[in-house]
Design an enzyme around this catalytic site. Sequence first.
Site, PDB file in Angstrom:
ATOM      1  CG  HIS A  48      17.270  10.685  80.459  1.00 53.68           C
ATOM      2  ND1 HIS A  48      17.553  11.120  81.729  1.00 53.68           N
ATOM      3  CD2 HIS A  48      15.935  10.454  80.445  1.00 53.68           C
ATOM      4  CE1 HIS A  48      16.452  11.174  82.440  1.00 53.68           C
ATOM      5  NE2 HIS A  48      15.448  10.770  81.694  1.00 53.68           N
ATOM      6  CG  HIS A  94      11.793  15.595  85.440  1.00 61.77           C
ATOM      7  ND1 HIS A  94      10.819  16.458  85.024  1.00 61.77           N
ATOM      8  CD2 HIS A  94      11.924  14.688  84.435  1.00 61.77           C
ATOM      9  CE1 HIS A  94      10.353  16.096  83.847  1.00 61.77           C
ATOM     10  NE2 HIS A  94      11.019  15.020  83.467  1.00 61.77           N
TER      11      HIS A  94
END
Length: 726
Positions: A48, A94
Amino acid sequence: MTFEPEITTELIRKHGLNQAEFQLIRELIDREPTWTELGIFSAMWNEHCSYKSSKLWLKTLPTEGPQVICGPGENAGIVDIGDGQCVVFKMESHNHPSYIEPYQGAATGIGGILRDVFTMGARPIAAMDALSFGEPSHPKTKQLVHGVVEGIGGYGNCFGVPNVGGETRFHKSYNGNCLVNAFAAGLADTDKIFYSAASGIGMPIVYLGAKTGRDGVGGATMASAEFDDTIEEKRPTVQVGDPFTEKRLMEATIELMQTGAVISIQDMGAAGLTCSAVEMGDKGELGVILDLEKVPCREEEMSAYEMMLSESQERMLMVLRPEKEAEARAVFEKWDLDFAIVGETIAEDRFLVRHHGEIKADLPLKALSGEAPEYDRPWVKTVAREAYTEVPEISPAEALLALIGSPNHASKAWIWEQYDHMVLADTVIRPGSDAGVVRVHGTQKALAFTSDVNPRFCFANPIEGGKQAVAEAYRNLCATGAKPLATTDNLNFGNPEKPEIMGQLVGCIQGIGEACLALDMPIVSGNVSLYNETDGTGIHPTPTIGAVGLLDTLDQVIRMEAKTGEKLVLLGDTLGHLGQSALLADVLNQEIGDAPKVDLNAERKAGELVRNLHGAGQISAVHDVSDGGIALAVTEMCLASKCGAEVTNPTTLPAISWLFGEDQARYLLSVSEDNLPGVLDAAASAGVPAAEIGHFGGDFVALDATFIPLEAIKEAFETGLPALVD
């Protein structure tokens, strides 16, 4: 002294690191890492934050152009819009948090992307969301839809930013892993942009905003892992948002920037204090010392590990001009927010973390950012699909009603009516059109926003699918009269350690890059979200493209509401391509055939023609042709216009193929009879195929002599989604 667990093979695995990566850490620091150091490396080296599987390919994307002020690498991209102004924008995912805890996952996704924008000195003016859920019959889909939509609305409405567009889809590949991609854009003056690179030795590092808690600890690492039957154990890694605190943080930050106190500033997003401090130091070629006992905490006895990895929301990190400390502190105290000096910049390449007199981490800072592994993962090209050449045995009326009433193509008003799309009073075109349009306050200029991707196309043919996502974004901007400026991407894929998944990523990036270059829409920001898998089953490749366009005056705005009595004109070639079409997938439950080919030269010529025709006053309305082909596009124009249309197939193609084929680079125009000759002549001069295919009027939609009452269409369109969610 805080208890620190023994670093075992299992603990390393839980931190998202493999044994080779752990060995590299040992070599870099010439010893065993502490528990806190392991957490720091885990945060900085996960997928990420480090993009270790995608960085090699991301470097191939076009990121420059005369309009680009700042490309990828900062909190958001920046594009010049003239008159000393710029638009600042980005899209981020998200996904994992939203599947685990839909409301808070989606809410904090919006909060995070808004901070990325105002951290750079821009006041947010628009938001969008691109949502992908599982099939409607899946037991979790309804819960996820409600939670995610309520989270987006709850946070965005309270913060006060108009949500002007996006997309929502349903597909079985998202049954175990929904996607929540959030976009935000803001306005700034080009001479008042703030960046994150620290500068100056011995400068104070200041913590700003809300207090640190235990929510979100390890969130970035969780976002870089597949889901399995331990998913509920990951619930504590989801952050909790407070939009009212975020609103105060934005106002305080913008006010602070006007004092001249800010040297550099960084949002605390993924990996929290760790990532923000390391990135600021790395970009400024400096080291950082942090004293954690000075960090404002809302929970007692937090460990250094928890503070460094917490992803509590509504927080920023700043390098301060020391002579401005009192003035800066007064701003944040006025807004009832924390302001604490928690460290300083140093000359050495060192990331030193202290807590109550103990050294909890002492690491080479550049190694955290610059030495993260960069993998050239094995990949295989997606096997080419055979062309679909059949003609389905279904009537146009049956096909249209089934398609427009399906969750993927029915009205999404149930969603966007929960969002405030008129706050700030500058929204010109609301959700439900080709693109949302927002006025640049105090001027006659406007900005258009859209997000697009067709995951079926990307799954069948990643290169063409990547091209098509950019091309459709280009069409949506042109269809509202905007000149396309630039793009942001949100690349959502499965496990990149699988060669076929990595091949999808490579192919889509190749297609995106080719299209962005050909259409002058450079990528200026973005996000990569990998490991979107549950129990080994990955999502369809979903490289969402967010795009921004500029209108010099409000007179350039084009709407999709046609005029009764006007002619219907089709721009672009129609070959009847039904492979991977909405008709096959959403009506006949077949995902077969190849994706349509994307002719980027044709896209550019058609888009420029549309804008030129409108500028010359020769067209009344425009809608791009995409999912569902001509049939769905003309029906959407009719619903927006509250009038019917008659459509006639002027070719020898079968009616179903001509009406529902999804060939690219096409638009529908509403043209007065007087202007029709001029439009057809202009198209011929531009080298764009054009044909009159019908007219607008009446209270039915006639598809090649098949008449469907507009009222029946409206009922199917308006009830399709509420029937699913309510």
